[in-house]
Design a protein around this motif. Structure first.
Motif, PDB file in Angstrom:
ATOM      1  N   ARG A   1     -36.200   6.899  -1.258  1.00  0.00           N
ATOM      2  CA  ARG A   1     -37.521   7.195  -0.666  1.00  0.00           C
ATOM      3  C   ARG A   1     -37.505   8.519   0.092  1.00  0.00           C
ATOM      4  O   ARG A   1     -38.460   9.286   0.020  1.00  0.00           O
ATOM      5  N   VAL A   2     -36.438   8.786   0.816  1.00  0.00           N
ATOM      6  CA  VAL A   2     -36.331  10.061   1.543  1.00  0.00           C
ATOM      7  C   VAL A   2     -36.333  11.214   0.548  1.00  0.00           C
ATOM      8  O   VAL A   2     -37.016  12.227   0.752  1.00  0.00           O
ATOM      9  N   PHE A   3     -35.583  11.080  -0.533  1.00  0.00           N
ATOM     10  CA  PHE A   3     -35.524  12.121  -1.556  1.00  0.00           C
ATOM     11  C   PHE A   3     -36.893  12.325  -2.196  1.00  0.00           C
ATOM     12  O   PHE A   3     -37.328  13.455  -2.401  1.00  0.00           O
ATOM     13  N   ARG A   4     -37.600  11.204  -2.501  1.00  0.00           N
ATOM     14  CA  ARG A   4     -38.927  11.296  -3.099  1.00  0.00           C
ATOM     15  C   ARG A   4     -39.896  12.022  -2.160  1.00  0.00           C
ATOM     16  O   ARG A   4     -40.657  12.889  -2.586  1.00  0.00           O
ATOM     17  N   ASN A   5     -39.854  11.685  -0.871  1.00  0.00           N
ATOM     18  CA  ASN A   5     -40.736  12.340   0.098  1.00  0.00           C
ATOM     19  C   ASN A   5     -40.404  13.817   0.245  1.00  0.00           C
ATOM     20  O   ASN A   5     -41.300  14.650   0.406  1.00  0.00           O
ATOM     21  N   ALA A   6     -39.127  14.160   0.181  1.00  0.00           N
ATOM     22  CA  ALA A   6     -38.729  15.572   0.265  1.00  0.00           C
ATOM     23  C   ALA A   6     -39.264  16.339  -0.943  1.00  0.00           C
ATOM     24  O   ALA A   6     -39.735  17.474  -0.814  1.00  0.00           O
ATOM     25  N   GLN A   7     -39.222  15.723  -2.121  1.00  0.00           N
ATOM     26  CA  GLN A   7     -39.763  16.372  -3.323  1.00  0.00           C
ATOM     27  C   GLN A   7     -41.269  16.567  -3.195  1.00  0.00           C
ATOM     28  O   GLN A   7     -41.798  17.608  -3.577  1.00  0.00           O
TER      29      GLN A   7
ATOM     30  N   ASN B   1     -42.969  16.920  -0.425  1.00  0.00           N
ATOM     31  CA  ASN B   1     -43.205  17.987   0.546  1.00  0.00           C
ATOM     32  C   ASN B   1     -42.949  19.357  -0.057  1.00  0.00           C
ATOM     33  O   ASN B   1     -43.668  20.308   0.250  1.00  0.00           O
ATOM     34  N   ASP B   2     -41.937  19.471  -0.912  1.00  0.00           N
ATOM     35  CA  ASP B   2     -41.655  20.753  -1.562  1.00  0.00           C
ATOM     36  C   ASP B   2     -42.792  21.146  -2.487  1.00  0.00           C
ATOM     37  O   ASP B   2     -43.173  22.305  -2.566  1.00  0.00           O
ATOM     38  N   LYS B   3     -43.353  20.175  -3.231  1.00  0.00           N
ATOM     39  CA  LYS B   3     -44.461  20.460  -4.134  1.00  0.00           C
ATOM     40  C   LYS B   3     -45.712  20.847  -3.360  1.00  0.00           C
ATOM     41  O   LYS B   3     -46.506  21.668  -3.813  1.00  0.00           O
ATOM     42  N   ALA B   4     -45.900  20.258  -2.182  1.00  0.00           N
ATOM     43  CA  ALA B   4     -47.076  20.544  -1.368  1.00  0.00           C
ATOM     44  C   ALA B   4     -47.026  21.956  -0.801  1.00  0.00           C
ATOM     45  O   ALA B   4     -48.054  22.573  -0.576  1.00  0.00           O
ATOM     46  N   LEU B   5     -45.824  22.465  -0.591  1.00  0.00           N
ATOM     47  CA  LEU B   5     -45.691  23.824  -0.052  1.00  0.00           C
ATOM     48  C   LEU B   5     -45.863  24.809  -1.171  1.00  0.00           C
ATOM     49  O   LEU B   5     -46.379  25.794  -1.194  1.00  0.00           O
TER      50      LEU B   5
END
Length: 108
Positions: free
Chosen positions: A96-102, A104-108
């Motif tokens: 889940r942490v990895f999914r959320n990090a991905q 956030n990267d796409k949102a930036l």
């Protein structure tokens, strides 16, 4: 049941990762039982399952002169099951942490 609820939002790929990581990290019941049989008096099975605090106490007291070792005969299966459930929970959290990090990267 808690395990099923924690997996409901995982994708097929994430479930495959979970399965692969569980195979790598899970604790073997055979190994735990062999450690209990041959080195139970010094708490080797507890070291193996990550219960270091109580394992040290068992080592220092020689399993309370065997009493604690005998009690673990009845507790060991549950300890293995609980340890593997905790390992699975940790892996799900990492996914889940990895999914959320991905995300956030796409949102930036």
């Amino acid at each position: 049941m808690n395990s099923i609820l924690s997996k409901h939002d995982l994708t097929t790929q994430e479930l495959q990762i979970l399965s692969s990581e569980m195979e790598k990290r899970k604790k073997s019941s055979g190994t735990a039982w062999l450690l209990w049989i041959f080195l139970g008096g010094v708490g080797a099975h507890r070291y193996y399952l990550g219960k270091t605090g109580t394992a040290i106490l068992m080592t220092l007291t020689l399993g309370c002169l065997g009493i604690w070792t005998l009690i673990d005969l009845f507790l060991l299966s549950g300890m293995i099951r609980n340890t593997n459930a905790e390992i699975e929970r940790q892996i799900i959290e990492e996914i889940r942490v990895f999914r959320n990090a991905q995300k956030n990267d796409k949102a930036l």
